[in-house]
Every structure is written in structure tokens, then in C-alpha cells.
Design an enzyme around this catalytic site. Structure first.
Site, short mmCIF file in Angstrom:
data_model
loop_
_atom_site.label_atom_id
_atom_site.label_comp_id
_atom_site.label_asym_id
_atom_site.label_seq_id
_atom_site.Cartn_x
_atom_site.Cartn_y
_atom_site.Cartn_z
N ARG A 261 0.84 -1.20 0.00
CA ARG A 261 0.00 0.00 0.00
C ARG A 261 0.87 1.25 0.00
O ARG A 261 1.84 1.33 0.74
CB ARG A 261 -0.92 0.00 1.23
CG ARG A 261 -1.84 -1.21 1.23
CD ARG A 261 -2.88 -1.17 2.30
NE ARG A 261 -3.68 -2.40 2.22
CZ ARG A 261 -4.64 -2.73 3.06
NH1 ARG A 261 -4.97 -1.90 4.05
NH2 ARG A 261 -5.31 -3.86 2.92
N ARG A 276 2.02 0.67 10.33
CA ARG A 276 1.57 1.11 9.01
C ARG A 276 2.75 1.07 8.04
O ARG A 276 3.58 1.97 8.01
CB ARG A 276 0.99 2.53 9.11
CG ARG A 276 0.23 2.99 7.87
CD ARG A 276 -0.37 4.37 8.08
NE ARG A 276 -1.32 4.40 9.17
CZ ARG A 276 -2.61 4.07 9.06
NH1 ARG A 276 -3.10 3.71 7.89
NH2 ARG A 276 -3.41 4.11 10.11
N SER A 351 -10.47 -6.47 9.35
CA SER A 351 -11.65 -5.79 8.85
C SER A 351 -12.44 -6.83 8.07
O SER A 351 -11.90 -7.45 7.15
CB SER A 351 -11.20 -4.64 7.95
OG SER A 351 -12.29 -3.81 7.66
N ARG A 389 0.73 -6.84 12.35
CA ARG A 389 0.10 -6.26 13.54
C ARG A 389 -0.10 -7.31 14.63
O ARG A 389 -0.09 -6.99 15.82
CB ARG A 389 -1.23 -5.59 13.17
CG ARG A 389 -1.00 -4.30 12.41
CD ARG A 389 -2.26 -3.48 12.21
NE ARG A 389 -1.96 -2.28 11.44
CZ ARG A 389 -2.87 -1.35 11.12
NH1 ARG A 389 -4.13 -1.49 11.51
NH2 ARG A 389 -2.50 -0.29 10.42
#
Length: 423
Positions: A261, A276, A351, A389
Site C-alpha cells: 500500500r 503502518r 476488517s 500487527r
RNA sequence: GGAGAGGUGGCAGAGUGGUCGAAUGCACCGGACUCGAAAUCCGGCAUACCGGUCUCCGGUAUCGUGGGUUCGAAUCCCACCCUCUCCGCCA
């Protein structure tokens, strides 16, 4: 993509639904495009029908050896108008299509309205954050002290937002991914898949809007290829342009992959540590289901992701995202947030979304229902979980006063029986 | 990288300018025969969009993709993409 039939039949409902997401539907634009489309399409098809029947007639007449000059003149006179109508219709359909593909999904009715993450609703909480008898250190301190986390080398190699793992920490990272993949395939009924880490623009646009979110992706120079930001991109596209058999559903896939990303627009956010990154590993779970089963499948899939956190004995909470915090394609999303003692807060680690027919319509993923009619499938996916994470969460939650890290019981067999990480 | 072959419905495979959305076979779904099954026979069987008197009817488009020629293109021309075979290279 929304159903254009729904836009025609229940425009007010669509406008209201999008309004809950804070999206102003351009009603006037849509009406203008639709009105023009109707006129052009009707006229074009009328002319095409005329040309087809006259041309067919010429064929028949020539077969009989008759003179066709008159009919040929007649069909020839249609030429210019037909051509210009076809071109105009083509352009209009391109515009209308782009307009439709730029509209986000409608939230399900039970999704709470809200502007930002602050208005997400906690639906459950599991595990107790540990009481530390010392000040808990963050994963960067812990990892560097162990000699396993090396941001300096990473930045030399590739710049900011990358990490290098060494030794036991690198092994733990691998163990986490293996454990997740094994759990989903042996306990939850998913089929393991290995996929390309680059996908075409068409595949990218099948799961989200490429034109809107291009900046978030890394593109291969000079080619129509993008590094995947999640395995959802390749895996969901398995069923693009497919018509599945009713009995093939549900399809359930688990995939471990790196994710890339650009993190454009997140400057200054989470700059420290592994939270991140431009590159991280994730085990993704994907389901392709019968439309009537997607709500149920969504709960099930979320539970599958939660099962990993439970097995690793990490405290977490499950959040129902409000309309303003949901992704473009989602109709309903649960985020799982893991407790990070050093930040003294819960942070997103998964998510899980139900896209209903939104992605299926973009990529023409269908099945033959019991009545033999083709119908769009529903698609879902969730992180099960983000590997990096999870590593961060383990380091921080399992740290000991001496800086060593206890290894969660579930992972010990993946670490050759090792019970703790020490410098 | 070089040379060649090829992309047609779920699959196999015909079709080289005209009533072709497309023969035939297999698969699949009905139905007949049967106590039942197999075999056999009869019928059905692509997708998307538009319109309507909207469980049906009519129209349009689709034969890898995009352009072109033509009154008319699966069929002819151009470009691109993909697959396969052989050679080279290579983890």
C-alpha cells in the site's frame, strides 16, 4: 456497483442510503444521462433493426437473382444517422458506466450512521488487558532490544515504512502466518490458495474503484499491473465473469500474501514501528455465497477471524463500523481491534466486510439459482489476520519485565517448542 | 528473445461474405418407456442490455479485445491480448 434498476425504481431510497454515508448523489446528472440514453438507445436499435431486415432481404433477393439496387439505396440512406447514433450511444454508455462505478455501496439498514471512526459501535469485547507491574514497552523497543527488528537496515534498502526482521522474530512472523492459515483450512473449512501478487486494472476495478483509489496502489511502470493491497484483489476475482453452479456455493478461500500500500495521505500517521507499512503480510479469508446467506456468512467469517485472536489469547473488541468509516464497496463492516498496551488502546487488526452484490455486479460474478435463473453472488472477506500487527500485539502483550517475550501456547509448536524469545 | 499454430456456447468441435446466436456430439434439465435403473426415444438448454399488455413477448448487441472494409462480418483487413508447440535463456 449499484443496480441501475434500483436507481430507476427507487431513486429516493438510494439517495437516502448514500446520504447516510455522507455522499451526495448527483441526481440531476443521473437523470440527464438516463434521459439521453433512452432516446439514443431506442433510436439506434430501431435503425439497426431496419438495417438488419433490409440486409437480410438483399441476401434473399440476390439468392433469387433479383435486382437489389433499390433496397441497397434504402439501407444506404440509413448509414450516416445510424453511425452517429451508435457513436453517441457508445460514448454515453461509457459515461453512464463510469458514473455508476463511481458510486459507493449502500449501507445495510442496521449499520449506524456516522461521520468518522468515533461513531463506530462496539459490539463485544473479549479478553482482559493485562495489568503490568512495570511500564510496558512498545514493540519497537522490544523488537530492537531482541535484535530482531531492524528499521535502520530497512530504510537503507527501501526507505521509510518498511521493516527487516531477523532470527527468532522473523521465525515468529512466519509461525503466525502458518498458524492462521492452518486454523482456517483445518478448523473453518477454507481452501488454501496461492495467487499472483500483481493484478490487472480490470481485476482491481472489480473489487473497488480503480479510478478513485489508484493513488493507494503501487503500479508497475508501463504496464497494466498493480501490486495487490490485499489478497482480496486476486482471490475475489476468481469468480469474475463466471456463472457458478448453485451447489458450488459457498466458496471459501484462505490466502496468505504480502500486501502493498502506498499509504498516500497518511503522512505523519503511525510513523513509528510496524503498524503502518508499505508492505505487510496478511492471511485473508474470502467467501463467495448465495445472496440469501451473506448476512449469516458475515457473522461466521468475523467469528473465524476472532477465533485467531482468542487462540492467541489477545484481548480485542469488535466494532461495527458506522456509515462514514466504511470502505467504498462495503455494505457492512466489522473491525476487530486488538489491545496494544504501549499505546494503551485498541488498534485495528482485521476488517471483515459483506459486499453483498456490489463487487459481484462489477465483475459479473453469478450463479444459477435453484430455479435455473442467473443471479449475482454475494462476496465477503476479512483479514484473518494482519500478520505484522499480530506480531506487534504479541510482542507488546506478552512482554516480560526482563524484555523477553513469552510465546503464546498456540504458536509454540510452530516455533519448535520454544516458549519465549530472548536476546 | 526467435519460429510456428491457434482462440467459436459448460466442454469438444463444424462453420471462410447473406434467412448464423451459430451444425453436430457430450454434459445438463424435463418427459416417455421401466418395479427401479441403464439403454433408447421426444423436447428443452448462452449472456447482457432495452422496450412492452413484464413467470411471457418483441428488439439490439455479443464467435479473444479494439478498430476497419461492406447493404450485410464468426467468416475479409489492421492492431493488440492470451494460449499451445519447438528452439534459446533461466529459479
Amino acid at each position: 456497483m449499484l443496480d441501475i434498476q434500483q436507481l430507476r425504481k427507487d431513486l429516493a431510497g438510494v439517495v437516502a442510503g448514500l446520504g447516510r454515508r455522507g455522499v451526495a448523489f448527483e441526481e440531476a446528472t443521473f437523470r440527464a444521462l438516463e434521459d439521453e440514453r433512452k432516446v439514443l438507445q431506442t433510436r439506434t436499435e430501431e435503425l439497426q433493426a431496419k438495417r438488419n431486415s433490409l440486409s437480410k432481404q438483399i441476401g434473399i433477393m440476390k439468392g433469387k437473382g433479383e435486382d437489389t439496387a433499390g433496397v441497397m439505396a434504402e439501407v444506404g440512406s440509413l448509414g450516416d444517422e445510424l453511425k452517429s447514433n451508435e457513436v453517441a450511444l457508445g460514448e454515453l454508455q461509457t459515461k453512464l458506466n463510469a458514473f455508476l462505478r463511481g458510486i459507493p455501496n449502500l449501507p445495510r439498514s442496521e449499520v449506524p450512521s456516522g461521520k468518522s471512526a468515533d461513531e463506530n459501535v462496539e459490539v463485544r469485547r473479549r479478553g482482559q488487558p493485562r495489568q503490568f507491574e512495570f511500564a510496558p514497552r512498545d514493540h519497537v523497543d522490544l523488537g530492537e532490544a531482541l535484535g530482531g527488528l531492524d528499521f535502520e537496515t530497512a530504510s537503507k534498502l527501501s526507505g521509510a515504512r518498511f521493516s527487516v526482521l531477523r532470527g527468532q522474530l522473523a521465525r515468529l512472523h512466519r509461525a503466525i502466518a502458518q498458524f492462521m492459515l492452518d486454523t482456517h483450512t483445518t478448523q473453518h473449512g477454507y481452501t488454501e490458495v496461492y495467487v499472483p501478487y500483481m493484478v490487472s486494472g480490470e481485476s482491481a476495478d472489480g473489487v473497488s474503484s480503480l479510478s478513485k483509489f489508484k493513488e493507494d496502489l503501487f503500479k508497475i511502470d508501463g504496464r497494466d499491473l498493480y501490486l495487490i493491497p490485499t489478497a482480496e484483489y486476486p482471490v475475489t476475482n476468481f469468480v469474475r465473469d463466471a456463472i457458478l453452479k448453485n451447489e458450488e456455493l459457498p466458496l471459501k478461500f484462505a490466502c496468505h500474501s504480502p500486501c502493498f500500500r502506498s499509504e498516500a495521505g497518511s503522512y505523519g500517521k503511525d510513523t513509528r514501528g510496524m503498524i503502518r507499512q508499505h508492505q505487510f503480510d496478511k492471511v485473508e479469508i474470502v467467501q463467495i455465497v448465495h445472496p440469501e446467506k451473506s448476512a449469516e456468512a458475515h457473522e461466521e467469517l468475523t467469528a473465524h477471524a476472532e477465533a485467531i485472536l482468542k487462540a492467541l489469547e489477545l484481548p480485542y473488541r469488535t466494532m461495527l463500523l458506522c456509515t462514514g468509516d466504511m470502505g467504498f464497496s462495503s455494505a457492512k463492516t466489522y473491525d476487530l481491534e486488538v489491545w496494544l498496551p504501549a499505546q494503551n488502546t485498541y488498534r485495528e487488526i482485521s476488517s471483515c466486510s459483506n459486499f453483498e452484490a456490489f463487487q459481484a455486479r462489477r465483475m459479473m460474478a453469478r450463479f444459477k439459482n435453484a430455479a435455473g435463473k442467473t443471479e449475482l453472488v454475494h462476496t465477503l472477506n476479512g483479514s484473518g489476520l494482519a500478520v505484522g500487527r499480530t506480531l506487534v500485539a504479541i510482542l507488546e502483550n506478552y512482554q516480560q519485565a526482563d524484555g523477553s517475550i513469552a510465546i503464546p501456547t498456540a504458536l509454540q509448536s510452530y516455533m519448535g517448542g520454544l516458549k519465549s524469545l530472548t536476546a
